[in-house]
Write a protein that holds these residues in place. Structure first.
Motif, short mmCIF file in Angstrom:
data_model
loop_
_atom_site.label_atom_id
_atom_site.label_comp_id
_atom_site.label_asym_id
_atom_site.label_seq_id
_atom_site.Cartn_x
_atom_site.Cartn_y
_atom_site.Cartn_z
N ILE A 184 0.86 -1.19 0.00
CA ILE A 184 0.00 0.00 0.00
C ILE A 184 0.89 1.24 0.00
O ILE A 184 1.62 1.48 0.97
N PRO A 185 0.85 2.04 -1.06
CA PRO A 185 1.68 3.25 -1.09
C PRO A 185 1.34 4.18 0.07
O PRO A 185 0.17 4.39 0.40
N GLU A 186 2.37 4.72 0.70
CA GLU A 186 2.19 5.68 1.79
C GLU A 186 3.11 6.86 1.50
O GLU A 186 4.31 6.68 1.27
N LEU A 187 2.54 8.05 1.51
CA LEU A 187 3.32 9.21 1.12
C LEU A 187 2.90 10.44 1.91
O LEU A 187 1.82 10.48 2.52
N ASP A 188 3.77 11.42 1.90
CA ASP A 188 3.49 12.72 2.51
C ASP A 188 3.17 13.70 1.40
O ASP A 188 3.96 13.87 0.47
N HIS A 189 1.99 14.33 1.49
CA HIS A 189 1.58 15.31 0.48
C HIS A 189 1.21 16.61 1.18
O HIS A 189 0.16 16.70 1.83
N ASP A 190 2.06 17.58 1.08
CA ASP A 190 1.83 18.89 1.70
C ASP A 190 1.51 18.77 3.19
O ASP A 190 0.65 19.49 3.72
N GLY A 191 2.16 17.85 3.86
CA GLY A 191 1.97 17.68 5.29
C GLY A 191 0.94 16.65 5.68
O GLY A 191 0.86 16.26 6.84
N ALA A 192 0.14 16.19 4.72
CA ALA A 192 -0.85 15.13 4.99
C ALA A 192 -0.20 13.77 4.74
O ALA A 192 0.50 13.57 3.74
N ARG A 193 -0.43 12.83 5.66
CA ARG A 193 0.06 11.47 5.47
C ARG A 193 -1.06 10.66 4.82
O ARG A 193 -2.16 10.57 5.35
N GLY A 199 -7.31 3.02 -6.12
CA GLY A 199 -7.32 4.24 -6.92
C GLY A 199 -5.95 4.88 -6.99
O GLY A 199 -4.96 4.33 -6.51
N SER A 200 -5.90 6.06 -7.59
CA SER A 200 -4.64 6.77 -7.79
C SER A 200 -4.73 8.19 -7.26
O SER A 200 -5.78 8.82 -7.34
N ALA A 201 -3.60 8.68 -6.74
CA ALA A 201 -3.51 10.06 -6.27
C ALA A 201 -2.04 10.41 -6.07
O ALA A 201 -1.24 9.56 -5.66
N PHE A 202 -1.71 11.64 -6.41
CA PHE A 202 -0.37 12.18 -6.14
C PHE A 202 0.74 11.32 -6.75
O PHE A 202 1.81 11.14 -6.17
N GLY A 203 0.46 10.74 -7.91
CA GLY A 203 1.46 9.96 -8.61
C GLY A 203 1.61 8.52 -8.15
O GLY A 203 2.50 7.81 -8.62
N ALA A 204 0.76 8.06 -7.24
CA ALA A 204 0.83 6.68 -6.74
C ALA A 204 -0.51 5.98 -6.98
O ALA A 204 -1.56 6.62 -7.01
N VAL A 213 -16.66 -0.84 -9.67
CA VAL A 213 -17.11 0.52 -9.34
C VAL A 213 -15.97 1.53 -9.30
O VAL A 213 -16.16 2.67 -8.90
N GLU A 214 -14.78 1.11 -9.74
CA GLU A 214 -13.63 2.01 -9.85
C GLU A 214 -13.40 2.80 -8.55
O GLU A 214 -13.40 4.03 -8.52
N PRO A 215 -13.16 2.08 -7.45
CA PRO A 215 -13.13 2.75 -6.14
C PRO A 215 -11.85 3.55 -5.90
O PRO A 215 -10.78 3.26 -6.44
N LEU A 216 -12.00 4.54 -5.04
CA LEU A 216 -10.89 5.22 -4.40
C LEU A 216 -10.99 4.94 -2.90
O LEU A 216 -12.08 5.02 -2.33
N PHE A 217 -9.86 4.61 -2.28
CA PHE A 217 -9.84 4.30 -0.86
C PHE A 217 -8.54 4.88 -0.31
O PHE A 217 -7.46 4.37 -0.59
N PHE A 218 -8.68 5.96 0.47
CA PHE A 218 -7.52 6.64 1.04
C PHE A 218 -7.63 6.65 2.57
O PHE A 218 -8.72 6.85 3.12
N ASP A 219 -6.51 6.48 3.24
CA ASP A 219 -6.40 6.63 4.69
C ASP A 219 -5.54 7.88 4.90
O ASP A 219 -4.36 7.90 4.54
N VAL A 220 -6.14 8.92 5.48
CA VAL A 220 -5.51 10.25 5.52
C VAL A 220 -5.35 10.71 6.96
O VAL A 220 -6.32 10.71 7.73
#
Length: 300
Positions: A184-193, A199-204, A213-220
């Motif tokens: 599971i990709p884990e990244l820092d984006h402008d201070g948010a972990r 799904g895809s976000a921030f290049g990952a 259903v083409e889901p997005l699932f983020f843990d922020v």
């Protein structure tokens, strides 16, 4: 419909009538939550349609949990059918686990924050769920599985999500995706972990694949003063469930606290800020199926 427990149903062989909840179920047919209003701001950030408080209940063989989606307050949010949180450091609350039980016609997702569980099913799949791991099981035409604790003490914290399948896909072959934490990709984006389960976000891109259903699932996770914005498909249904602390969502900065689920209006972006000490949320989005839903326990 007479409600019977999962154990009663399995013992009697009446699998078709088995239930997965101890409270009165959501209506067996009907639309999801009230349709989202046109609430776009000039910058396209999604507003909050409503906030739902999770309610305490029991499931499986007596596991204590909180139900944020799939109860009376919010029967469903197409394509999402259920969201439960189990969170306790008392073994009496979770030790009985979720023994063998059937599912058909939808998908079940387990996401763990703390603790350990083991999955086994009737088609030979097995996997161990530890901290920060996930599994995505497509029940399709039918499967029997169990999820049992693999610890005798300590904190058990995780989530169970149910995702509907389109009518034409309800009888597909069962499928199981076992996702280790390192996948599971884990990244820092402008201070948010941010952890990206699907799904895809921030290049990952998250490891879950091949979902209708083409889901997005983020843990922020946010700290005080940090903002988070992510693009999402405009017509996807979306919600945020706050797991710890508090966050503010949308242009109105509506406060959503731990144990609350915010249904989000349509729009191309989800925006959040945090002015509490910290805030953590899981963010889900999926393409609505738009078909009538008839549900009976673990069958949809």
């Amino acid at each position: 419909m007479t409600r019977i427990s999962r154990r009663q149903a399995l013992a009697a062989g009446t699998v078709g009538l088995a239930g997965c909840r101890t409270e009165a179920p959501a209506p067996s047919a009907g639309p999801e939550a009230p349709p989202a209003k046109a609430g776009l701001t000039a910058d396209g950030a999604r507003g909050v349609e409503r906030i739902v408080e999770a309610t305490r209940t029991r499931d499986g063989a007596g596991v204590k949990l909180s139900r944020a989606l799939g109860g009376r307050a919010l029967p469903m949010l197409d394509p999402f059918l259920l969201l439960d949180e189990f969170h306790s450091d008392d073994p009496n609350d979770y030790a009985a686990g979720f023994p063998d039980h059937p599912h058909r016609g939808f998908e079940t997702v387990t996401y763990m924050l703390e603790g350990a569980m083991e999955h086994r099913d009737s088609v030979g799949n097995a996997g161990r769920l530890g901290p920060r791991s996930a599994q995505w099981m497509t029940a399709g035409r039918g499967i029997v599985h169990s999820e049992m604790p693999k610890q005798e003490r300590g904190l058990m914290w995780g989530f169970q999500l149910w995702v509907n399948l389109p009518r034409a896909r309800k009888m597909i072959r069962p499928r199981y995706q076992d996702i280790a934490p390192g996948l599971i990709p884990e990244l820092d984006h402008d201070g948010a972990r941010v952890r990206i389960v699907a799904g895809s976000a921030f290049g990952a891109t998250g490891p879950v694949s091949g979902i209708d259903v083409e889901p997005l699932f983020f843990d922020v996770t946010l700290s005080r003063g940090v903002s988070f914005e992510v693009p999402v498909p405009t017509d996807h249904s979306a919600f945020a469930f706050v797991t710890d602390g508090a966050v503010r969502l949308g242009p109105s900065r509506a406060e959503v606290r731990a144990g609350q689920l915010a249904v989000l209006r349509k729009g191309p972006r989800i925006a959040a800020t945090c002015d509490a000490t910290s805030g953590r949320m899981i963010v889900l989005a999926g393409k609505p199926i738009g078909e009538p839903v008839a549900r009976g326990g673990p069958f949809v």
